[in-house]
Design a protein around this motif. Sequence first.
Motif, mmCIF file in Angstrom:
data_model
loop_
_atom_site.group_PDB
_atom_site.id
_atom_site.type_symbol
_atom_site.label_atom_id
_atom_site.label_comp_id
_atom_site.label_asym_id
_atom_site.label_seq_id
_atom_site.Cartn_x
_atom_site.Cartn_y
_atom_site.Cartn_z
ATOM 1 N N ALA A 35 30.139 49.231 56.854
ATOM 2 C CA ALA A 35 29.188 48.448 55.936
ATOM 3 C C ALA A 35 29.502 48.699 54.390
ATOM 4 O O ALA A 35 29.254 48.071 53.620
ATOM 5 C CB ALA A 35 27.808 48.572 56.332
ATOM 6 N N GLU A 36 29.555 50.365 54.311
ATOM 7 C CA GLU A 36 29.847 50.818 53.049
ATOM 8 C C GLU A 36 31.118 50.162 52.333
ATOM 9 O O GLU A 36 31.083 49.658 51.281
ATOM 10 C CB GLU A 36 30.007 52.217 53.034
ATOM 11 C CG GLU A 36 30.011 52.970 51.549
ATOM 12 C CD GLU A 36 30.075 54.506 51.754
ATOM 13 O OE1 GLU A 36 30.399 54.958 50.581
ATOM 14 O OE2 GLU A 36 29.682 55.072 52.588
ATOM 15 N N LYS A 42 32.673 43.740 48.336
ATOM 16 C CA LYS A 42 31.910 42.923 47.692
ATOM 17 C C LYS A 42 31.620 42.724 46.438
ATOM 18 O O LYS A 42 31.678 42.073 45.287
ATOM 19 C CB LYS A 42 30.657 42.628 48.474
ATOM 20 C CG LYS A 42 30.929 41.847 49.649
ATOM 21 C CD LYS A 42 29.483 41.754 50.458
ATOM 22 C CE LYS A 42 29.833 41.219 51.981
ATOM 23 N NZ LYS A 42 28.203 40.901 52.659
ATOM 24 N N GLY A 43 31.457 44.217 45.845
ATOM 25 C CA GLY A 43 31.050 44.320 44.588
ATOM 26 C C GLY A 43 32.485 44.215 43.746
ATOM 27 O O GLY A 43 32.195 43.765 42.374
ATOM 28 N N ALA A 48 35.457 40.646 39.782
ATOM 29 C CA ALA A 48 36.464 39.568 39.493
ATOM 30 C C ALA A 48 36.018 38.354 39.203
ATOM 31 O O ALA A 48 36.291 37.648 38.313
ATOM 32 C CB ALA A 48 37.391 39.554 40.710
ATOM 33 N N VAL A 49 35.040 37.821 39.793
ATOM 34 C CA VAL A 49 34.532 36.581 39.687
ATOM 35 C C VAL A 49 33.956 36.362 38.376
ATOM 36 O O VAL A 49 34.171 35.565 37.652
ATOM 37 C CB VAL A 49 33.430 36.269 40.634
ATOM 38 C CG1 VAL A 49 32.462 34.950 40.441
ATOM 39 C CG2 VAL A 49 33.952 35.744 42.099
ATOM 40 N N ASP A 50 33.143 37.626 37.917
ATOM 41 C CA ASP A 50 32.370 37.578 36.598
ATOM 42 C C ASP A 50 33.611 37.767 35.443
ATOM 43 O O ASP A 50 33.184 36.953 34.438
ATOM 44 C CB ASP A 50 31.542 39.087 36.648
ATOM 45 C CG ASP A 50 30.441 38.754 37.239
ATOM 46 O OD1 ASP A 50 29.988 37.720 37.904
ATOM 47 O OD2 ASP A 50 29.716 39.911 37.516
ATOM 48 N N LEU A 51 34.590 38.249 35.787
ATOM 49 C CA LEU A 51 35.686 38.386 34.683
ATOM 50 C C LEU A 51 36.408 36.805 34.524
ATOM 51 O O LEU A 51 36.580 36.703 33.477
ATOM 52 C CB LEU A 51 36.766 39.188 35.195
ATOM 53 C CG LEU A 51 36.639 40.613 34.826
ATOM 54 C CD1 LEU A 51 37.653 41.450 35.718
ATOM 55 C CD2 LEU A 51 36.672 41.045 33.289
#
Length: 79
Positions: A35-36, A42-43, A48-51
């Motif tokens: 999970a970690e 995911k972070g 990448a999506v934000d960029l």
Amino acid sequence: GGTHVERAGDIGVFVIMSESGVSAGVRRIEAATGAEALAYLKGRAQIAVDLAESLKVPLKDVPRRVAALGEERRSLEKE
């Protein structure tokens, strides 16, 4: 030292978080699993999506756009 398992499949998702030199010829890695590791990935994906959104390009074009911006900056600095 470290953690040992019978089979690599016992680990599941595995992500190297950092790597460093401890002494001559000796490397140390720090990793996350399970999970970690998924949360870490995911972070990174969200970064990448934000960029891509910030640069107004598709995700796959982010490296090319960043390179172009770097070239543009170097060109402007020469002027």
